[in-house]
Design a protein around this motif. Structure first.
Motif, PDB file in Angstrom:
ATOM      1  N   LEU A 333      25.217   4.576   9.044  1.00  0.00           N
ATOM      2  CA  LEU A 333      25.310   3.617   9.402  1.00  0.00           C
ATOM      3  C   LEU A 333      23.223   3.883  10.062  1.00  0.00           C
ATOM      4  CD1 LEU A 333      25.814   0.800  11.535  1.00  0.00           C
ATOM      5  CD2 LEU A 333      26.439   2.667  13.050  1.00  0.00           C
ATOM      6  N   LYS A 334      23.040   4.696  10.242  1.00  0.00           N
ATOM      7  CA  LYS A 334      21.715   4.777  10.352  1.00  0.00           C
ATOM      8  C   LYS A 334      21.021   4.772   9.660  1.00  0.00           C
ATOM      9  CE  LYS A 334      18.144   7.326  12.545  1.00  0.00           C
ATOM     10  NZ  LYS A 334      17.908   9.270  12.617  1.00  0.00           N
ATOM     11  N   ASN A 335      21.082   4.516   8.507  1.00  0.00           N
ATOM     12  CA  ASN A 335      20.084   4.431   7.320  1.00  0.00           C
ATOM     13  C   ASN A 335      20.831   3.298   6.413  1.00  0.00           C
ATOM     14  OD1 ASN A 335      19.409   7.116   6.517  1.00  0.00           O
ATOM     15  ND2 ASN A 335      21.871   7.021   5.411  1.00  0.00           N
ATOM     16  N   PHE A 336      21.812   2.702   6.979  1.00  0.00           N
ATOM     17  CA  PHE A 336      22.040   1.125   7.084  1.00  0.00           C
ATOM     18  C   PHE A 336      20.967   0.233   8.023  1.00  0.00           C
ATOM     19  CE2 PHE A 336      24.553  -3.001   7.934  1.00  0.00           C
ATOM     20  CZ  PHE A 336      24.657  -3.181   6.996  1.00  0.00           C
ATOM     21  N   LEU A 337      21.203   0.617   8.878  1.00  0.00           N
ATOM     22  CA  LEU A 337      20.237  -0.288   9.896  1.00  0.00           C
ATOM     23  C   LEU A 337      19.061  -0.121   9.510  1.00  0.00           C
ATOM     24  CD1 LEU A 337      22.136   1.378  13.481  1.00  0.00           C
ATOM     25  CD2 LEU A 337      22.520  -1.403  12.542  1.00  0.00           C
ATOM     26  N   ASP A 338      18.696   1.140   9.501  1.00  0.00           N
ATOM     27  CA  ASP A 338      17.420   1.508   8.956  1.00  0.00           C
ATOM     28  C   ASP A 338      16.475   0.256   7.853  1.00  0.00           C
ATOM     29  OD1 ASP A 338      16.769   3.145  11.384  1.00  0.00           O
ATOM     30  OD2 ASP A 338      16.490   5.216   9.655  1.00  0.00           O
ATOM     31  N   VAL A 339      18.201   0.382   6.667  1.00  0.00           N
ATOM     32  CA  VAL A 339      17.514  -0.752   5.523  1.00  0.00           C
ATOM     33  C   VAL A 339      17.199  -2.093   6.301  1.00  0.00           C
ATOM     34  CG1 VAL A 339      18.409  -1.629   3.282  1.00  0.00           C
ATOM     35  CG2 VAL A 339      18.596   0.878   3.901  1.00  0.00           C
ATOM     36  N   LEU A 340      18.403  -2.319   7.345  1.00  0.00           N
ATOM     37  CA  LEU A 340      18.573  -3.352   7.839  1.00  0.00           C
ATOM     38  C   LEU A 340      17.578  -3.909   8.625  1.00  0.00           C
ATOM     39  CD1 LEU A 340      19.901  -6.366   8.504  1.00  0.00           C
ATOM     40  CD2 LEU A 340      21.465  -4.854  10.210  1.00  0.00           C
ATOM     41  N   ASP A 341      16.765  -3.285   9.256  1.00  0.00           N
ATOM     42  CA  ASP A 341      15.525  -3.621  10.064  1.00  0.00           C
ATOM     43  C   ASP A 341      14.779  -3.510   9.093  1.00  0.00           C
ATOM     44  OD1 ASP A 341      16.931  -2.743  12.754  1.00  0.00           O
ATOM     45  OD2 ASP A 341      16.673  -0.659  12.845  1.00  0.00           O
ATOM     46  N   GLY A 342      14.788  -3.283   7.728  1.00  0.00           N
ATOM     47  CA  GLY A 342      13.182  -3.392   7.051  1.00  0.00           C
ATOM     48  C   GLY A 342      13.777  -5.127   6.168  1.00  0.00           C
ATOM     49  N   LYS A 343      14.934  -5.355   6.313  1.00  0.00           N
ATOM     50  CA  LYS A 343      15.678  -6.395   5.793  1.00  0.00           C
ATOM     51  C   LYS A 343      14.873  -7.200   6.321  1.00  0.00           C
ATOM     52  CE  LYS A 343      16.972  -5.149   1.966  1.00  0.00           C
ATOM     53  NZ  LYS A 343      16.214  -5.499   0.296  1.00  0.00           N
ATOM     54  N   ILE A 344      15.106  -6.846   7.780  1.00  0.00           N
ATOM     55  CA  ILE A 344      15.461  -8.346   8.795  1.00  0.00           C
ATOM     56  C   ILE A 344      13.353  -8.250   9.433  1.00  0.00           C
ATOM     57  CG2 ILE A 344      14.808  -8.441  11.304  1.00  0.00           C
ATOM     58  CD1 ILE A 344      17.767  -7.267  11.516  1.00  0.00           C
ATOM     59  N   ASP A 345      12.813  -7.383   9.043  1.00  0.00           N
ATOM     60  CA  ASP A 345      11.275  -7.373   9.465  1.00  0.00           C
ATOM     61  C   ASP A 345      10.699  -8.113   8.064  1.00  0.00           C
ATOM     62  OD1 ASP A 345      11.004  -5.971  11.822  1.00  0.00           O
ATOM     63  OD2 ASP A 345      11.309  -3.777  10.514  1.00  0.00           O
ATOM     64  N   GLU A 346      11.550  -7.512   7.029  1.00  0.00           N
ATOM     65  CA  GLU A 346      10.675  -9.495   5.910  1.00  0.00           C
ATOM     66  C   GLU A 346      11.206 -10.525   6.130  1.00  0.00           C
ATOM     67  OE1 GLU A 346      12.955  -6.867   2.139  1.00  0.00           O
ATOM     68  OE2 GLU A 346      11.590  -5.158   2.195  1.00  0.00           O
ATOM     69  N   LEU A 347      12.459 -10.423   6.196  1.00  0.00           N
ATOM     70  CA  LEU A 347      13.454 -11.701   6.724  1.00  0.00           C
ATOM     71  C   LEU A 347      11.855 -12.564   7.499  1.00  0.00           C
ATOM     72  CD1 LEU A 347      16.517 -11.627   6.182  1.00  0.00           C
ATOM     73  CD2 LEU A 347      15.360 -12.815   5.113  1.00  0.00           C
ATOM     74  N   GLN A 348      11.802 -11.195   8.405  1.00  0.00           N
ATOM     75  CA  GLN A 348      10.789 -12.039   9.915  1.00  0.00           C
ATOM     76  C   GLN A 348       8.812 -12.836   9.433  1.00  0.00           C
ATOM     77  OE1 GLN A 348      11.890 -12.083  12.447  1.00  0.00           O
ATOM     78  NE2 GLN A 348       9.930 -14.167  13.565  1.00  0.00           N
ATOM     79  N   ASP A 349       8.847 -11.644   8.357  1.00  0.00           N
ATOM     80  CA  ASP A 349       7.860 -12.226   8.299  1.00  0.00           C
ATOM     81  C   ASP A 349       7.622 -13.298   7.145  1.00  0.00           C
ATOM     82  OD1 ASP A 349       6.486  -9.732   9.321  1.00  0.00           O
ATOM     83  OD2 ASP A 349       6.787  -8.171   7.662  1.00  0.00           O
ATOM     84  N   PHE A 350       9.083 -13.568   6.354  1.00  0.00           N
ATOM     85  CA  PHE A 350       9.031 -14.341   4.942  1.00  0.00           C
ATOM     86  C   PHE A 350       9.275 -15.399   5.840  1.00  0.00           C
ATOM     87  CE2 PHE A 350      12.184 -16.822   2.504  1.00  0.00           C
ATOM     88  CZ  PHE A 350      10.933 -17.565   1.684  1.00  0.00           C
ATOM     89  N   ARG A 351       9.840 -15.114   6.441  1.00  0.00           N
ATOM     90  CA  ARG A 351      10.241 -16.262   7.890  1.00  0.00           C
ATOM     91  C   ARG A 351       8.600 -17.265   8.271  1.00  0.00           C
ATOM     92  NH1 ARG A 351      13.548 -17.047  13.116  1.00  0.00           N
ATOM     93  NH2 ARG A 351      13.403 -19.325  13.317  1.00  0.00           N
ATOM     94  N   GLN A 352       7.938 -16.265   9.043  1.00  0.00           N
ATOM     95  CA  GLN A 352       6.547 -16.558   9.627  1.00  0.00           C
ATOM     96  C   GLN A 352       6.179 -17.023   8.581  1.00  0.00           C
ATOM     97  OE1 GLN A 352       4.733 -12.781  10.902  1.00  0.00           O
ATOM     98  NE2 GLN A 352       6.573 -12.454  13.028  1.00  0.00           N
ATOM     99  N   GLY A 353       6.514 -16.793   6.858  1.00  0.00           N
ATOM    100  CA  GLY A 353       5.504 -17.582   5.949  1.00  0.00           C
ATOM    101  C   GLY A 353       6.166 -18.561   5.830  1.00  0.00           C
ATOM    102  N   LEU A 354       7.206 -18.835   5.260  1.00  0.00           N
ATOM    103  CA  LEU A 354       7.647 -20.387   5.234  1.00  0.00           C
ATOM    104  C   LEU A 354       7.360 -21.418   6.366  1.00  0.00           C
ATOM    105  CD1 LEU A 354      11.242 -19.565   4.418  1.00  0.00           C
ATOM    106  CD2 LEU A 354       9.476 -20.130   3.034  1.00  0.00           C
ATOM    107  N   SER A 355       7.189 -20.523   8.213  1.00  0.00           N
ATOM    108  CA  SER A 355       6.872 -21.186   9.491  1.00  0.00           C
ATOM    109  C   SER A 355       5.181 -21.833   8.834  1.00  0.00           C
ATOM    110  CB  SER A 355       6.907 -20.146  10.047  1.00  0.00           C
ATOM    111  OG  SER A 355       8.144 -20.501  10.473  1.00  0.00           O
ATOM    112  N   LYS A 356       4.456 -20.694   8.573  1.00  0.00           N
ATOM    113  CA  LYS A 356       2.925 -21.403   8.253  1.00  0.00           C
ATOM    114  C   LYS A 356       2.768 -22.374   7.129  1.00  0.00           C
ATOM    115  CE  LYS A 356      -0.903 -18.509   7.375  1.00  0.00           C
ATOM    116  NZ  LYS A 356      -1.848 -17.209   7.254  1.00  0.00           N
ATOM    117  N   LEU A 357       3.139 -21.795   6.348  1.00  0.00           N
ATOM    118  CA  LEU A 357       3.503 -22.747   5.116  1.00  0.00           C
ATOM    119  C   LEU A 357       4.099 -24.412   5.679  1.00  0.00           C
ATOM    120  CD1 LEU A 357       5.293 -21.182   1.776  1.00  0.00           C
ATOM    121  CD2 LEU A 357       3.097 -21.613   2.107  1.00  0.00           C
TER     122      LEU A 357
END
Length: 361
Positions: A333-357
């Motif tokens: 679960l911890k590994n999954f959460l770590d991966v999930l946090d990474g994915k969320i961070d990526e999604l956040q970055d991706f969202r910010q990129g989309l918003s910026k675009l």
């Protein structure tokens, strides 16, 4: 001589108390008690006879009536015992005193009385010799007077011329004859008494020799008694030690008696307890049946306990496995959460990129 002196004639000059003994007439060695206890012993002086006596009376019995003569001797044979021989009584008297001081006083008084008796005897002999000499002189003078009267004349002439003087001389002559006869009688009497004294002296010498032999015998007996006394003292010491042992043994016996009483008390208590146990023993069968039932129940319970223990072991194993799985799940679960946090961070970055675009567009 009366045993108890009349006080008009004899007076006591010294009095003491002592145990009286007399020599055994058969053996002449052993002492025979004359009194059962200490009695009064006194010196008496007879003024009319000028004599001294030792007198002792036990109740109504006269045990000593001894006239003291110059030839007597009082001998100390021990510190508290003395003796003297009486030839007239044909015995030897012995006195046992309570102390040495009383014996010494009695001996000194004996010597004084003996000296006084000797002086009285010497004076009496002087009087006898004087009377005898006077009688002899008178006897010698009488014939000369008779001769003189014969020379002076015939009997008729004496009767006519010297009657009163002749009668006086005749009476004097008779008196002198009587005195001479009395003197002769006294001389014979004194010769008899002298012979008696010599015999008494011989008996006293024999008695003294026997006394000396008796003293040696008593010395030997005293030595034997002393040795026996020493042996008895040793035995007494042994008996005292034995008595001490007996006293210790008595103390031990007393302690044992007390301990025995305590044990008897404890035994009574134990008997009461035993009685209680016997009463309780009557319900033992019931208790045994209950105990068997309880044992069966215990066995069933033990069986159930074993089953439960098996179940507990199984559950523990399952719990351990569950814990292990939970640990693995937590890790995953911890590994999954770590991966999930990474994915969320990526999604956040991706969202910010989309918003910026979108803003840029």
């Amino acid at each position: 001589i009366s045993p108890v002196p009349p006080y008009s004639r004899e007076q006591p000059i010294f009095t003491t108390r002592a145990h009286v003994f007399q020599i055994d007439p058969s053996t002449k060695k052993n002492w025979v008690p004359a009194s059962k206890q200490a009695v009064t012993v006194s010196y008496f002086y007879d003024s009319t006879r000028n004599s001294y006596r030792i007198i002792s009376v036990d109740g109504a019995k006269v045990i000593i009536n001894s006239t003291i003569t110059p030839n007597m001797t009082f001998t100390k044979t021990s510190q508290k015992f003395g003796q003297w021989a009486d030839s007239r009584a044909n015995t030897v008297f012995g006195l046992g005193f309570p102390s040495e001081q009383q014996l010494t006083k009695f001996a000194e008084k004996f010597q004084e009385v003996k000296e006084a008796a000797k002086l009285a005897r010497d004076r009496s002999q002087e009087k006898i010799e004087t009377s005898s000499n006077h009688s002899q002189e008178s006897g010698r003078e009488t014939p000369s007077s008779t001769r003189a009267s014969s020379v002076n004349g015939t009997d008729d002439e004496k009767a006519s011329h010297g009657g009163p003087a002749e009668a006086h001389l005749k009476s004097e002559n008779d008196k002198l004859k009587i005195a001479l006869a009395q003197s002769s009688t006294n001389v014979k009497k004194w010769e008899t008494e002298l012979q008696t004294l010599r015999e008494s002296n011989a008996r006293l010498t024999t008695a003294l020799q026997e006394s000396a032999a008796s003293i040696e015998h008593w010395k030997k007996q005293f030595s034997a008694c002393k040795e026996e006394n020493d042996q008895l003292r040793g035995k007494i010491e042994e008996l005292e030690e034995q008595c001490n042992e007996v006293n210790k043994e008595k103390e031990r016996n007393a302690q044992l008696s007390r301990r025995l009483q305590e044990l008897e008390t404890e035994l009574q208590d134990k008997e009461l307890e035993l009685e209680e146990l016997r009463k309780q023993g009557e319900i033992i069968p019931q208790l045994m049946s209950e105990c068997e039932s309880a044992s069966q129940q215990l066995q069933a319970a033990e069986k159930k306990n074993k089953d439960l223990e098996e179940k507990v072991r199984t559950l523990r194993t399952e719990v351990e496995e569950s814990k292990h799985r939970q640990t693995n799940l937590k890790t995953e679960l911890k590994n999954f959460l770590d991966v999930l946090d990474g994915k969320i961070d990526e999604l956040q970055d991706f969202r910010q990129g989309l918003s910026k675009l979108g803003v840029d567009n």
